[in-house]
Motif scaffolding. Structure first.
Motif, PDB file in Angstrom:
ATOM      1  N   PHE A 129       0.810  -1.216   0.000  1.00 50.32           N
ATOM      2  CA  PHE A 129       0.000   0.000   0.000  1.00 50.32           C
ATOM      3  C   PHE A 129       0.847   1.273   0.000  1.00 50.32           C
ATOM      4  CE2 PHE A 129      -3.315  -2.928   1.353  1.00 50.32           C
ATOM      5  CZ  PHE A 129      -4.434  -2.408   0.710  1.00 50.32           C
ATOM      6  N   GLY A 130       2.154   1.127  -0.037  1.00 51.09           N
ATOM      7  CA  GLY A 130       3.025   2.291  -0.080  1.00 51.09           C
ATOM      8  C   GLY A 130       3.015   3.115   1.192  1.00 51.09           C
ATOM      9  N   LEU A 131       2.908   2.451   2.339  1.00 54.27           N
ATOM     10  CA  LEU A 131       2.805   3.158   3.611  1.00 54.27           C
ATOM     11  C   LEU A 131       4.104   3.144   4.411  1.00 54.27           C
ATOM     12  CD1 LEU A 131      -0.756   2.005   4.764  1.00 54.27           C
ATOM     13  CD2 LEU A 131      -0.092   4.108   3.594  1.00 54.27           C
ATOM     14  N   ILE A 132       5.198   2.735   3.765  1.00 54.65           N
ATOM     15  CA  ILE A 132       6.494   2.810   4.443  1.00 54.65           C
ATOM     16  C   ILE A 132       6.895   4.284   4.580  1.00 54.65           C
ATOM     17  CG2 ILE A 132       8.918   2.125   4.349  1.00 54.65           C
ATOM     18  CD1 ILE A 132       6.998  -0.174   4.836  1.00 54.65           C
ATOM     19  N   ASP A 133       7.458   4.638   5.730  1.00 55.66           N
ATOM     20  CA  ASP A 133       7.870   6.018   6.012  1.00 55.66           C
ATOM     21  C   ASP A 133       6.690   6.980   5.991  1.00 55.66           C
ATOM     22  OD1 ASP A 133      10.648   5.647   6.449  1.00 55.66           O
ATOM     23  OD2 ASP A 133      10.977   5.503   4.291  1.00 55.66           O
ATOM     24  N   THR A 134       5.556   6.540   6.527  1.00 60.17           N
ATOM     25  CA  THR A 134       4.390   7.412   6.662  1.00 60.17           C
ATOM     26  C   THR A 134       3.814   7.249   8.064  1.00 60.17           C
ATOM     27  OG1 THR A 134       2.815   5.735   5.876  1.00 60.17           O
ATOM     28  CG2 THR A 134       3.834   7.160   4.211  1.00 60.17           C
ATOM     29  N   LEU A 137      10.938   0.542  13.846  1.00 65.35           N
ATOM     30  CA  LEU A 137      12.245   0.209  13.286  1.00 65.35           C
ATOM     31  C   LEU A 137      12.098  -0.425  11.908  1.00 65.35           C
ATOM     32  CD1 LEU A 137      15.333   0.022  13.806  1.00 65.35           C
ATOM     33  CD2 LEU A 137      14.918  -2.260  14.758  1.00 65.35           C
ATOM     34  N   LEU A 138      11.038  -1.222  11.703  1.00 63.72           N
ATOM     35  CA  LEU A 138      10.840  -1.907  10.428  1.00 63.72           C
ATOM     36  C   LEU A 138      10.185  -1.007   9.388  1.00 63.72           C
ATOM     37  CD1 LEU A 138       9.583  -5.417  11.593  1.00 63.72           C
ATOM     38  CD2 LEU A 138      11.784  -4.875  10.592  1.00 63.72           C
ATOM     39  N   VAL A 139       9.242  -0.190   9.808  1.00 61.05           N
ATOM     40  CA  VAL A 139       8.395   0.520   8.847  1.00 61.05           C
ATOM     41  C   VAL A 139       8.946   1.889   8.479  1.00 61.05           C
ATOM     42  CG1 VAL A 139       6.831   1.835  10.370  1.00 61.05           C
ATOM     43  CG2 VAL A 139       5.931   0.726   8.300  1.00 61.05           C
ATOM     44  N   THR A 140      10.077   2.297   9.067  1.00 64.61           N
ATOM     45  CA  THR A 140      10.682   3.578   8.717  1.00 64.61           C
ATOM     46  C   THR A 140      12.118   3.352   8.243  1.00 64.61           C
ATOM     47  OG1 THR A 140      11.379   3.952  11.021  1.00 64.61           O
ATOM     48  CG2 THR A 140       9.274   4.888  10.332  1.00 64.61           C
ATOM     49  N   ASN A 141      12.445   3.984   7.127  1.00 67.59           N
ATOM     50  CA  ASN A 141      13.807   3.942   6.595  1.00 67.59           C
ATOM     51  C   ASN A 141      14.498   5.298   6.688  1.00 67.59           C
ATOM     52  OD1 ASN A 141      13.566   1.183   5.790  1.00 67.59           O
ATOM     53  ND2 ASN A 141      12.436   1.838   3.957  1.00 67.59           N
ATOM     54  N   ARG A 142      13.723   6.361   6.565  1.00 67.97           N
ATOM     55  CA  ARG A 142      14.291   7.707   6.629  1.00 67.97           C
ATOM     56  C   ARG A 142      14.475   8.129   8.075  1.00 67.97           C
ATOM     57  NH1 ARG A 142       9.775   9.952   3.532  1.00 67.97           N
ATOM     58  NH2 ARG A 142       9.854  11.601   5.103  1.00 67.97           N
ATOM     59  N   ASN A 143      15.588   8.825   8.336  1.00 67.51           N
ATOM     60  CA  ASN A 143      15.875   9.280   9.689  1.00 67.51           C
ATOM     61  C   ASN A 143      14.838  10.280  10.190  1.00 67.51           C
ATOM     62  OD1 ASN A 143      18.295   7.811  10.165  1.00 67.51           O
ATOM     63  ND2 ASN A 143      19.427   9.244   8.882  1.00 67.51           N
ATOM     64  N   ASP A 144      14.278  11.087   9.282  1.00 70.09           N
ATOM     65  CA  ASP A 144      13.315  12.101   9.712  1.00 70.09           C
ATOM     66  C   ASP A 144      11.941  11.527  10.008  1.00 70.09           C
ATOM     67  OD1 ASP A 144      12.847  11.466   7.056  1.00 70.09           O
ATOM     68  OD2 ASP A 144      12.138  13.471   6.541  1.00 70.09           O
ATOM     69  N   MET A 145      11.747  10.219   9.794  1.00 67.78           N
ATOM     70  CA  MET A 145      10.480   9.573  10.154  1.00 67.78           C
ATOM     71  C   MET A 145      10.656   8.636  11.347  1.00 67.78           C
ATOM     72  SD  MET A 145       7.879  10.602   8.514  1.00 67.78           S
ATOM     73  CE  MET A 145       6.775   9.307   9.080  1.00 67.78           C
ATOM     74  N   GLY A 146      11.820   8.619  11.946  1.00 70.11           N
ATOM     75  CA  GLY A 146      12.059   7.748  13.093  1.00 70.11           C
ATOM     76  C   GLY A 146      11.392   8.264  14.352  1.00 70.11           C
ATOM     77  N   THR A 147      11.389   7.443  15.363  1.00 63.19           N
ATOM     78  CA  THR A 147      10.837   7.824  16.663  1.00 63.19           C
ATOM     79  C   THR A 147      11.981   8.021  17.652  1.00 63.19           C
ATOM     80  OG1 THR A 147      10.580   5.516  17.359  1.00 63.19           O
ATOM     81  CG2 THR A 147       8.719   6.542  16.224  1.00 63.19           C
ATOM     82  N   ILE A 148      11.658   8.602  18.778  1.00 61.22           N
ATOM     83  CA  ILE A 148      12.708   8.979  19.721  1.00 61.22           C
ATOM     84  C   ILE A 148      13.350   7.757  20.375  1.00 61.22           C
ATOM     85  CG2 ILE A 148      11.257   9.238  21.778  1.00 61.22           C
ATOM     86  CD1 ILE A 148      12.837  11.936  22.193  1.00 61.22           C
ATOM     87  N   VAL A 149      12.602   6.667  20.507  1.00 64.34           N
ATOM     88  CA  VAL A 149      13.170   5.449  21.090  1.00 64.34           C
ATOM     89  C   VAL A 149      14.227   4.861  20.157  1.00 64.34           C
ATOM     90  CG1 VAL A 149      12.656   3.138  21.929  1.00 64.34           C
ATOM     91  CG2 VAL A 149      11.054   4.998  22.370  1.00 64.34           C
ATOM     92  N   ILE A 150      13.934   4.837  18.864  1.00 64.44           N
ATOM     93  CA  ILE A 150      14.908   4.337  17.891  1.00 64.44           C
ATOM     94  C   ILE A 150      16.117   5.257  17.834  1.00 64.44           C
ATOM     95  CG2 ILE A 150      15.276   3.867  15.444  1.00 64.44           C
ATOM     96  CD1 ILE A 150      12.371   3.034  15.274  1.00 64.44           C
TER      97      ILE A 150
END
Length: 282
Positions: A140-145, A220-233
């Protein structure tokens, strides 16, 4: 307490204070480290009083960017994590309360079978179904969203079960009275059930917000870009095996900022949270 001697009360207070010190000291020590320079942290012992780099360190982390996470600011990570935690908490509550409402107050074929299917999903956490869920997100193209971060974690069998058990305590006379007054299903839900459920909603919101805030594996799996990461990662990425390569002052700042929002949510909703857990009569 009535009948307690002053000595016992004093001992109880001493034990309580010691417990608070043991729990709070690591947090205080982290805060102290976040106000010192990197050189001070790497040159032990670390002082027990805050330093003079508070504004500089926090401004750099919040708006300046951190090198080990691609130059992304902690402010961006806080925004991502807040959106994820709020989306999961609100989504779980909305889906669960509507599901429980339909199961309890509507009569339709296979009603209980659907409930038990929902209940069975308790044995299928995200870790068990992570590969097919990830495949769906890719298709569905929802990676990094934000949708990819929140949607797979919204369904909650636990919250549905809790709302169902509460709705079963609603007297049938109340339902009949609402029907006699001309209240339709939506009005009954909005004007009667929601006000009665507000303490349960508040208690669940606190629990689910913290659940969403502390998620690690799925973001960790669903985000590849650093600007879409979470604070725990980001905290994990900021720490290197070599102390000299780790910006420890920014790590400490990020650690403090990571625990502030959950603490604020608990503090602001403490009264409703406790009431929702202990209140049994509506």
């Amino acid at each position: 307490m009535i009948g307690q001697s002053p000595i016992r009360i004093g001992i109880a207070h001493i034990v309580l204070i010691l417990g608070i010190v043991v729990v709070a000291f690591p947090i205080y020590y982290t805060f102290v480290a976040s106000t010192h320079s990197l050189q001070t942290i790497l040159r032990p012992p670390l002082p027990l009083v805050p330093g003079d780099r508070f504004f500089e360190n926090y401004w750099t982390a919040l708006f300046g960017g951190v090198g080990r996470i691609g130059g992304v600011s902690v402010g961006t990570l806080l925004l991502n994590t807040t959106v994820m935690a709020l989306g999961i908490a609100v989504g779980k509550i909305v889906i669960s309360i509507l599901s429980a409402y339909a199961i309890v107050f509507f009569r339709f074929p296979l009603r209980m079978m659907f409930f038990w299917l929902i209940f069975i999903t308790l044995m299928l956490p995200v870790e068990v179904r992570i590969l097919p869920t990830y495949k769906v997100m890719v298709d569905f193209g929802l990676i990094d969203t934000y949708a990819g971060l929140t949607l797979p974690l919204m369904a909650s069998a636990t919250a549905t079960l809790l709302f169902r058990q509460f709705f079963l305590t609603i007297p049938g006379e109340l339902v009949e009275a609402a029907r006699v007054d001309g209240a339709g299903p939506w009005r009954f839900f909005k004007d009667i059930l929601l006000p009665l459920s507000k303490t349960n909603i508040a208690a669940l919101f606190v629990i689910l917000f913290i659940y969403g805030w502390t998620q690690y594996l799925w973001p960790l799996l669903v985000t590849n870009r650093n600007d879409m990461g979470t604070i725990v990662i980001a905290l994990k990425k900021m720490i290197s095996f070599a102390d000299a390569d780790t910006e420890w002052h920014l790590v400490m700042v990020t650690s403090i900022l990571a625990i502030v929002p959950p603490i604020l949510v608990v503090l602001f909703m403490q009264r409703w949270f406790v009431k929702g857990l202990v209140e049994t009569e509506k």
